[in-house]
Design an enzyme around this catalytic site. Structure first.
Site, PDB file in Angstrom:
ATOM      1  N   GLY A  10       0.646  -1.061   0.007  1.00 48.53           N
ATOM      2  CA  GLY A  10       0.153   0.209  -0.132  1.00 48.53           C
ATOM      3  C   GLY A  10       0.739   1.256   0.080  1.00 48.53           C
ATOM      4  O   GLY A  10       1.960   1.264   0.851  1.00 48.53           O
ATOM      5  N   GLU A 103       5.483  -4.978   6.057  1.00 49.10           N
ATOM      6  CA  GLU A 103       5.774  -6.583   6.150  1.00 49.10           C
ATOM      7  C   GLU A 103       5.831  -7.325   4.821  1.00 49.10           C
ATOM      8  O   GLU A 103       6.642  -8.204   4.827  1.00 49.10           O
ATOM      9  CB  GLU A 103       4.745  -7.033   7.232  1.00 49.10           C
ATOM     10  CG  GLU A 103       3.305  -6.623   6.831  1.00 49.10           C
ATOM     11  CD  GLU A 103       2.008  -7.605   7.252  1.00 49.10           C
ATOM     12  OE1 GLU A 103       0.931  -7.224   7.150  1.00 49.10           O
ATOM     13  OE2 GLU A 103       2.384  -8.834   7.414  1.00 49.10           O
ATOM     14  N   THR A 125       4.601   1.985   6.088  1.00 52.60           N
ATOM     15  CA  THR A 125       3.460   1.752   6.412  1.00 52.60           C
ATOM     16  C   THR A 125       2.589   2.757   7.141  1.00 52.60           C
ATOM     17  O   THR A 125       3.195   3.145   8.237  1.00 52.60           O
ATOM     18  CB  THR A 125       3.338   0.358   6.914  1.00 52.60           C
ATOM     19  OG1 THR A 125       1.730   0.167   7.040  1.00 52.60           O
ATOM     20  CG2 THR A 125       4.017  -0.193   8.061  1.00 52.60           C
ATOM     21  N   ASP A 127       0.239   2.028   8.770  1.00 52.15           N
ATOM     22  CA  ASP A 127      -0.121   1.329   9.867  1.00 52.15           C
ATOM     23  C   ASP A 127       1.015   1.182  11.104  1.00 52.15           C
ATOM     24  O   ASP A 127       0.269   0.760  12.289  1.00 52.15           O
ATOM     25  CB  ASP A 127      -0.508  -0.359   9.904  1.00 52.15           C
ATOM     26  CG  ASP A 127      -1.709  -0.513   8.467  1.00 52.15           C
ATOM     27  OD1 ASP A 127      -2.536   0.653   8.478  1.00 52.15           O
ATOM     28  OD2 ASP A 127      -1.951  -1.469   8.141  1.00 52.15           O
ATOM     29  N   GLY A 170      -5.812  -0.158   9.552  1.00 49.19           N
ATOM     30  CA  GLY A 170      -5.505  -0.857  10.546  1.00 49.19           C
ATOM     31  C   GLY A 170      -5.820  -2.313  10.641  1.00 49.19           C
ATOM     32  O   GLY A 170      -6.700  -2.737  11.296  1.00 49.19           O
ATOM     33  N   ARG A 265     -24.075   6.867  12.906  1.00 58.13           N
ATOM     34  CA  ARG A 265     -23.759   7.033  11.693  1.00 58.13           C
ATOM     35  C   ARG A 265     -22.219   6.724  11.458  1.00 58.13           C
ATOM     36  O   ARG A 265     -21.623   7.115  12.415  1.00 58.13           O
ATOM     37  CB  ARG A 265     -23.969   8.310  10.841  1.00 58.13           C
ATOM     38  CG  ARG A 265     -25.283   8.769  10.993  1.00 58.13           C
ATOM     39  CD  ARG A 265     -26.075   8.026   9.777  1.00 58.13           C
ATOM     40  NE  ARG A 265     -27.675   8.600   9.723  1.00 58.13           N
ATOM     41  CZ  ARG A 265     -27.787   9.671   8.774  1.00 58.13           C
ATOM     42  NH1 ARG A 265     -27.005  10.428   8.442  1.00 58.13           N
ATOM     43  NH2 ARG A 265     -29.097  10.274   9.016  1.00 58.13           N
ATOM     44  N   VAL A 272      -7.876   8.013   2.001  1.00 59.20           N
ATOM     45  CA  VAL A 272      -8.136   9.372   2.332  1.00 59.20           C
ATOM     46  C   VAL A 272      -6.666   9.319   3.126  1.00 59.20           C
ATOM     47  O   VAL A 272      -5.857  10.213   3.165  1.00 59.20           O
ATOM     48  CB  VAL A 272      -9.160   9.994   2.894  1.00 59.20           C
ATOM     49  CG1 VAL A 272      -8.723  11.366   3.704  1.00 59.20           C
ATOM     50  CG2 VAL A 272     -10.277  10.508   2.005  1.00 59.20           C
ATOM     51  N   GLN A 273      -6.483   8.170   4.022  1.00 56.00           N
ATOM     52  CA  GLN A 273      -5.523   8.289   5.236  1.00 56.00           C
ATOM     53  C   GLN A 273      -4.194   8.108   4.513  1.00 56.00           C
ATOM     54  O   GLN A 273      -3.046   8.325   4.939  1.00 56.00           O
ATOM     55  CB  GLN A 273      -5.785   7.130   5.996  1.00 56.00           C
ATOM     56  CG  GLN A 273      -6.803   7.686   6.963  1.00 56.00           C
ATOM     57  CD  GLN A 273      -7.375   6.149   7.595  1.00 56.00           C
ATOM     58  OE1 GLN A 273      -7.177   5.806   8.580  1.00 56.00           O
ATOM     59  NE2 GLN A 273      -8.164   5.432   6.851  1.00 56.00           N
ATOM     60  N   ARG A 274      -4.157   7.616   3.104  1.00 51.51           N
ATOM     61  CA  ARG A 274      -2.951   7.426   2.456  1.00 51.51           C
ATOM     62  C   ARG A 274      -2.304   8.392   1.304  1.00 51.51           C
ATOM     63  O   ARG A 274      -1.337   8.284   0.817  1.00 51.51           O
ATOM     64  CB  ARG A 274      -2.957   5.748   1.940  1.00 51.51           C
ATOM     65  CG  ARG A 274      -3.034   4.707   2.859  1.00 51.51           C
ATOM     66  CD  ARG A 274      -2.488   3.371   2.342  1.00 51.51           C
ATOM     67  NE  ARG A 274      -2.818   3.142   0.751  1.00 51.51           N
ATOM     68  CZ  ARG A 274      -3.136   2.136   0.404  1.00 51.51           C
ATOM     69  NH1 ARG A 274      -3.572   0.992   1.209  1.00 51.51           N
ATOM     70  NH2 ARG A 274      -3.298   1.796  -0.890  1.00 51.51           N
TER      71      ARG A 274
HETATM   72  O1  F6P Z   1      -1.257  -1.833   4.614  1.00 55.74           O
HETATM   73  C1  F6P Z   1      -1.366  -0.808   4.832  1.00 55.74           C
HETATM   74  C2  F6P Z   1      -3.036  -0.583   4.544  1.00 55.74           C
HETATM   75  O2  F6P Z   1      -3.438   0.605   4.457  1.00 55.74           O
HETATM   76  C3  F6P Z   1      -3.947  -1.285   5.557  1.00 55.74           C
HETATM   77  O3  F6P Z   1      -4.189  -0.564   6.622  1.00 55.74           O
HETATM   78  C4  F6P Z   1      -5.353  -1.668   4.739  1.00 55.74           C
HETATM   79  O4  F6P Z   1      -5.901  -2.659   5.109  1.00 55.74           O
HETATM   80  C5  F6P Z   1      -4.458  -2.116   3.536  1.00 55.74           C
HETATM   81  O5  F6P Z   1      -3.557  -1.425   3.227  1.00 55.74           O
HETATM   82  C6  F6P Z   1      -5.655  -1.605   2.289  1.00 55.74           C
HETATM   83  O6  F6P Z   1      -4.916  -1.937   1.056  1.00 55.74           O
HETATM   84  P1  F6P Z   1      -5.520  -1.732  -0.271  1.00 55.74           P
HETATM   85  O7  F6P Z   1      -5.534  -0.172  -0.582  1.00 55.74           O
HETATM   86  O8  F6P Z   1      -4.738  -2.464  -1.134  1.00 55.74           O
HETATM   87  O9  F6P Z   1      -6.997  -2.229  -0.390  1.00 55.74           O
END
Ligand code: F6P
Length: 341
Positions: A10, A103, A125, A127, A170, A265, A272-274
């Site tokens: 990711g 990982e 990561t 995470d 996470g 809700r 968005v977090q990434r």
């Molecule tokens: O490994 C980082 C992560 O952001 C995890 O928190 C999440 O479960 C996963 O990647 C989501 O991955 P993808 O964007 O491939 O669905």
């Protein structure tokens, strides 16, 4: 010496800052040349490359994502994959690899090192669940994005007397939920490491309503009820055996509404977090990891990974870092419980 660079798994904010630091120091101090591999391990597997030199890394520091692309390709799940990687590296004149990943990507790097590939790792990561390092870059940005979302949700929750649930990333570890939940003043934080009791969650929500506040519940996507499993979006597995998580927020909203009679809700923060630009801290950490990774290549410290220990960057064996995940210590989680309910 010619060095290959790849980013796998990711994506996360700060990947480009690592690439920039590696290339800048590698060219100016050591006189190395570089080759970018596209899309994680798919690059060396299929000889997909991209030129990487000083002009190519200009302006990268604030840029999110990765200019090299990423994927969850696992060469060990492809027949003849490892031999193909070795041959492609030889044909392309690549003497060593810098693998930037979590990982899974670094798990592959660990195994390749064991069969003689010259590789150095950099931990990334959002995470923050990689062992061997106090923090990974990308985490601080994700926490800040989640905290800002929680800050905004407080006012709308109170205006409408609703419980609002924030589902954060996470898969195995609750670092984002714990840090963002504490920083944002969440009333309940649920993480994968500690199974939750839905009756207790509803009691905490009700006590919050009694105080004339609206509860904010932060939940990791991998959190589990005490007598149930993770919520899945799809049972389909990726090349590393991971299922797609999702749905725990909606489960909580349904249960809270049914058990308390209050409206609930869910907001799923998702990718968005990434995305987007890294925080100052992540740019700093990613840059320092990159500088130390290229030093490690120069020192031929194969099979090692750059890691943060306190304020120092040290090299640790990849095998140690990828042996097991770094999970939230229940004692640390217990500290946050004083704010629940
Ligand atoms: O490994 C980082 C992560 O952001 C995890 O928190 C999440 O479960 C996963 O990647 C989501 O991955 P993808 O964007 O491939 O669905």
């Amino acid at each position: 010496m010619r060095i290959g660079v790849l980013t796998g798994g990711g994506d996360c904010p700060g990947l480009n800052a690592v690439i920039r630091a590696v290339v800048r120091k590698g060219v100016t101090e050591y006189g190395y040349s570089f080759l970018g591999f596209r899309d994680g391990w798919r690059g060396p597997l299929e000889a997909l490359t991209k030129p990487l030199d000083i002009p190519a890394v200009r302006g990268l520091l604030p840029r999110g994502g990765t200019i090299l692309g990423s994927s969850r390709t696992n060469p060990f799940a492809v027949e003849g994959g490892v031999e193909r990687i070795k041959k492609n590296l030889q044909d392309l004149g690549v003497d060593a690899l810098i693998a930037i990943g979590g990982e899974d990507t670094l798990g592959v790097a660990t195994k390749l090192h064991e069969i003689g590939v010259n590789v150095v790792g950099v931990p990334k990561t959002i995470d923050n669940d990689l062992s061997g390092t106090d923090y990974t870059f990308g985490f601080d940005t994700a926490v800040n994005i989640a905290m800002e979302a929680i800050d905004r949700l407080h006012t709308t929750a109170e205006s409408h007397h609703r419980a609002l649930i924030v589902e954060v990333m996470g898969r195995h570890a609750g670092w984002i939920a714990l840090h963002a939940g504490m920083a944002g003043g969440a009333n309940i934080i649920l993480i994968p490491e500690v199974r939750f009791d839905i009756e207790q969650v509803c009691k905490w929500a009700e006590s919050r309503f009694r105080l004339d506040y609206a509860p904010i519940i932060v939940v990791s996507e991998g959190a589990k009820p005490k007598d149930g499993d993770e919520s899945l979006l799809s049972g389909e597995k990726d090349a590393f055996g991971h299922v797609r998580l999702g749905g725990i927020g909606d489960y909580l909203a349904r249960e809270i509404e049914a058990r308390t009679g209050k409206e609930a809700r869910t907001t799923v923060l998702g990718h968005v977090q990434r995305g987007g630009t890294p925080t100052a801290r992540d740019r700093w950490l990613a840059t320092r990891f990159g500088l130390h990774a290229i030093d490690a290549v120069h020192a031929q410290q194969w099979g090692q990974m750059a890691a943060l220990r306190g304020t120092d960057i040290v090299m640790v064996p990849l095998a140690e870092a990828t042996k097991e995940l770094k999970l939230v210590d229940p004692a640390l989680y217990a500290e946050a419980e004083v704010f629940f309910g």
